[in-house]
Scaffold this motif. Sequence first.
Motif, PDB file in Angstrom:
ATOM      1  N   ALA A 112       0.836  -1.201   0.000  1.00 23.66           N
ATOM      2  CA  ALA A 112       0.000   0.000   0.000  1.00 23.66           C
ATOM      3  C   ALA A 112       0.872   1.253   0.000  1.00 23.66           C
ATOM      4  CB  ALA A 112      -0.933  -0.003   1.211  1.00 23.66           C
ATOM      5  N   VAL A 113       1.936   1.218   0.788  1.00 25.03           N
ATOM      6  CA  VAL A 113       2.839   2.375   0.848  1.00 25.03           C
ATOM      7  C   VAL A 113       3.486   2.612  -0.523  1.00 25.03           C
ATOM      8  CG1 VAL A 113       4.992   3.239   1.833  1.00 25.03           C
ATOM      9  CG2 VAL A 113       3.290   2.149   3.313  1.00 25.03           C
ATOM     10  N   PHE A 114       3.955   1.537  -1.136  1.00 32.24           N
ATOM     11  CA  PHE A 114       4.553   1.668  -2.474  1.00 32.24           C
ATOM     12  C   PHE A 114       3.517   2.197  -3.475  1.00 32.24           C
ATOM     13  CE2 PHE A 114       8.878   0.095  -3.069  1.00 32.24           C
ATOM     14  CZ  PHE A 114       9.170  -0.412  -1.804  1.00 32.24           C
ATOM     15  N   ALA A 115       2.311   1.646  -3.407  1.00 33.93           N
ATOM     16  CA  ALA A 115       1.278   2.060  -4.367  1.00 33.93           C
ATOM     17  C   ALA A 115       0.921   3.530  -4.162  1.00 33.93           C
ATOM     18  CB  ALA A 115       0.039   1.182  -4.228  1.00 33.93           C
ATOM     19  N   ALA A 116       0.864   3.969  -2.907  1.00 32.84           N
ATOM     20  CA  ALA A 116       0.531   5.372  -2.634  1.00 32.84           C
ATOM     21  C   ALA A 116       1.606   6.283  -3.212  1.00 32.84           C
ATOM     22  CB  ALA A 116       0.378   5.588  -1.133  1.00 32.84           C
ATOM     23  N   ALA A 117       2.872   5.903  -3.007  1.00 34.98           N
ATOM     24  CA  ALA A 117       3.969   6.739  -3.503  1.00 34.98           C
ATOM     25  C   ALA A 117       4.002   6.743  -5.028  1.00 34.98           C
ATOM     26  CB  ALA A 117       5.297   6.231  -2.937  1.00 34.98           C
ATOM     27  N   ILE A 118       3.893   5.560  -5.621  1.00 39.51           N
ATOM     28  CA  ILE A 118       3.939   5.467  -7.085  1.00 39.51           C
ATOM     29  C   ILE A 118       2.704   6.125  -7.699  1.00 39.51           C
ATOM     30  CG2 ILE A 118       3.794   3.833  -9.018  1.00 39.51           C
ATOM     31  CD1 ILE A 118       5.630   1.975  -7.382  1.00 39.51           C
ATOM     32  N   GLY A 119       1.551   5.903  -7.070  1.00 35.78           N
ATOM     33  CA  GLY A 119       0.323   6.528  -7.565  1.00 35.78           C
ATOM     34  C   GLY A 119       0.387   8.041  -7.479  1.00 35.78           C
ATOM     35  N   ALA A 120       0.955   8.553  -6.396  1.00 29.50           N
ATOM     36  CA  ALA A 120       1.015  10.000  -6.209  1.00 29.50           C
ATOM     37  C   ALA A 120       1.745  10.664  -7.372  1.00 29.50           C
ATOM     38  CB  ALA A 120       1.706  10.336  -4.891  1.00 29.50           C
ATOM     39  N   VAL A 121       2.751   9.977  -7.907  1.00 28.18           N
ATOM     40  CA  VAL A 121       3.493  10.528  -9.044  1.00 28.18           C
ATOM     41  C   VAL A 121       2.768  10.230 -10.355  1.00 28.18           C
ATOM     42  CG1 VAL A 121       5.654  10.444 -10.335  1.00 28.18           C
ATOM     43  CG2 VAL A 121       5.673  10.295  -7.838  1.00 28.18           C
ATOM     44  N   SER A 122       2.429   8.958 -10.573  1.00 28.53           N
ATOM     45  CA  SER A 122       1.957   8.572 -11.907  1.00 28.53           C
ATOM     46  C   SER A 122       0.540   9.067 -12.195  1.00 28.53           C
ATOM     47  CB  SER A 122       2.055   7.056 -12.097  1.00 28.53           C
ATOM     48  OG  SER A 122       1.514   6.374 -11.005  1.00 28.53           O
ATOM     49  N   LEU A 123      -0.268   9.289 -11.157  1.00 32.31           N
ATOM     50  CA  LEU A 123      -1.647   9.731 -11.407  1.00 32.31           C
ATOM     51  C   LEU A 123      -1.724  11.194 -11.843  1.00 32.31           C
ATOM     52  CD1 LEU A 123      -3.561   7.839  -8.610  1.00 32.31           C
ATOM     53  CD2 LEU A 123      -3.772   7.531 -11.074  1.00 32.31           C
ATOM     54  N   ARG A 124      -0.563  11.865 -11.878  1.00 33.71           N
ATOM     55  CA  ARG A 124      -0.567  13.217 -12.444  1.00 33.71           C
ATOM     56  C   ARG A 124      -0.598  13.142 -13.965  1.00 33.71           C
ATOM     57  NH1 ARG A 124      -0.111  16.732  -8.539  1.00 33.71           N
ATOM     58  NH2 ARG A 124       0.505  15.876  -6.530  1.00 33.71           N
ATOM     59  N   ALA A 125      -0.312  11.946 -14.483  1.00 30.34           N
ATOM     60  CA  ALA A 125      -0.379  11.757 -15.937  1.00 30.34           C
ATOM     61  C   ALA A 125      -1.623  10.949 -16.282  1.00 30.34           C
ATOM     62  CB  ALA A 125       0.869  11.040 -16.423  1.00 30.34           C
ATOM     63  N   ARG A 126      -1.951  10.950 -17.573  1.00 29.39           N
ATOM     64  CA  ARG A 126      -3.135  10.220 -18.011  1.00 29.39           C
ATOM     65  C   ARG A 126      -2.840   9.388 -19.242  1.00 29.39           C
ATOM     66  NH1 ARG A 126      -4.374  14.462 -15.562  1.00 29.39           N
ATOM     67  NH2 ARG A 126      -5.844  14.193 -13.880  1.00 29.39           N
ATOM     68  N   GLY A 127      -3.707   8.428 -19.516  1.00 26.98           N
ATOM     69  CA  GLY A 127      -3.638   7.656 -20.756  1.00 26.98           C
ATOM     70  C   GLY A 127      -2.315   6.929 -20.913  1.00 26.98           C
ATOM     71  N   VAL A 128      -1.728   7.071 -22.094  1.00 30.77           N
ATOM     72  CA  VAL A 128      -0.490   6.367 -22.409  1.00 30.77           C
ATOM     73  C   VAL A 128       0.636   6.790 -21.467  1.00 30.77           C
ATOM     74  CG1 VAL A 128       1.275   6.037 -24.169  1.00 30.77           C
ATOM     75  CG2 VAL A 128      -1.117   6.053 -24.826  1.00 30.77           C
ATOM     76  N   TYR A 129       0.645   8.051 -21.073  1.00 29.41           N
ATOM     77  CA  TYR A 129       1.712   8.531 -20.195  1.00 29.41           C
ATOM     78  C   TYR A 129       1.620   7.852 -18.837  1.00 29.41           C
ATOM     79  CZ  TYR A 129       1.787  11.899 -23.917  1.00 29.41           C
ATOM     80  OH  TYR A 129       1.834  12.462 -25.158  1.00 29.41           O
TER      81      TYR A 129
END
Lengths: 328, 252
Positions: A112-129
């Motif tokens: 969960a901690v990893f997903a929160a950290a990775i999500g916090a960065v990657s969810l600023r992008a959309r679609g293919v990015y």
Amino acid sequence: MSSVATLPLPAGAGARPRSAASLLPWVVLAVLAAFPLIAPAFGLEYYIGFVRRLLIVMIAATSLNFILGYGGMVALGHAGFVGVGAYTVVAMVEAGVGSAWAAWGMAIVISAVFAAAIGAVSLRARGVYFLMITLAFAQMLYYLAVSLRTYGGDDGYGIYTPLSLGGLDGLHADIFYWVVLALAALVFAFSSRVAVSRFGHALMGIRDNETRMAAMGYPVYRIKLVAFTGAGAVAGLAGALLASHNNFVSPSLMHWTESATLLVMVAIGGMGKRWGGPLGVAIWLTLAEVLKLYTEYWHWPIGLMLILVVFFAPKGVATLFERKEKTQ
Amino acid sequence: MSATSLFEAKGLVKRFGGLLATDHVDITVEPGEIHALIGPNGAGKSTLVNLISGLLPLDEGSLSLDGVELAALAPHQRVRAGLSRCFQVTSVFKSDTVLDNLLLAAQAHAGSSFRFLSRRAAEDVLMETALRLAETVGLADVLGRIAGTLPHGAQRKLDVALALAARPRLLLLDEPMAGMGPEDSLQMVALIEQLRAQTAILLIEHDMDAVFQLADRISVLVYGRVLTSGDASHIKGHPEVQAVYLGTEAHA
């Protein structure tokens, strides 16, 4: 959402009649629960382990379906969280922890901690990015695992003393199977429930029209991040169970092709369909298992099946059953 | 009165590279007022709506609604502060029913969406809000229809209903009559007139009949700047407005 218009006043949309369809999950659960008891009579003991693996992968696929199907987040790094869960178990074993519950619980927390950290960065992008960033993070995790020499690096890590289930140990030879079944059922029930909750509706709204959701006052980013984190945690649980299932963990668990396979499984089963994850996993793994008996080149018939699915059930095999339920 | 405007935008600036799309725009909206914003294509009307609603970041300037500074807030936080908007291109949930659209809008403004285990369908409050919204915009008899299958005019009404769920202090309407036939336009004018009692409105519109009929005050936007501001007779009689806007419209 259902594509059938209910005209025009949906009075009492909250109360659904108890139909045969609503009994289906219980029937499936009963059959699966009875399987280890029945299997020996038919000489199918080998398949108890197979079904157990199926159930574990179903947990991972259900969690992916949640963000992919309900949330519209096409993530190509889900196996990364499976791997984090598995390696957390390895770390716990290496640290001398013997309890499965403690190791699995820790696996959920860490992923969960990893997903929160990775999500916090990657969810600023959309679609293919978004897809590429999740892939990049998963690849980082993969190479991190390869470089962890304490945990076997490339060769993987064998767990020589199976983790203890506490009071459940020794109750039955197949107790681990039922534990996995119970957890898979719990995950399935939980995700089905969340899908019809406020959170689920908000998530599906974001999938369908993110701009409008923001314009209606929804904290879009936070909702996506919570969903992504939850899915990562559940994928971590699947990884932890897989570690106990194999008593072996290697980096190949989080190779990007594993993430891709999970995506394809969910697509076959039906993205955003309640049964999408479990169905996709059951179809894919069963076919692979059966085809391997006949040919080494089992990938091509599976490819053929993929094409058939695209033509005859483009929204997933689960949609075929939907229609059947309606006509009955 | 103007010392305490409900909504105040001051010195709004937006650049796209070398293009000054919004050039030090000041706009106020008083409580209960319908303030119309007109201007030729490319004048920067939609950019302005996006700046105010927060879909585009401001380069300079300040925005306040009821004394609350909005410029630093994310779009969804501005909605919570009382500023709601419609879209020029209809933005509804096309594959859901009208009712599901309205329930989703109602849910946004009735407590937290971070509830995971209770069925939303069991919440009567949301259903009541949704039905009331449907009643307001005149969609009560098509609740079960899939939104994407509704005629254009009805989809525009749904778009307005989704924005109304926020119970806004200020409603931004971005060309609500766009693409509508005369009959739908009349209905929309009546709807906007009726909304005046609930909220102040900043109306961006090309339909001059509708604008002159509805607006208490009209501002003319040309090349990202406010050319002039005043009531209908002032605008109609303004020579520059006739030249740059009403004139070009006649040619188009």
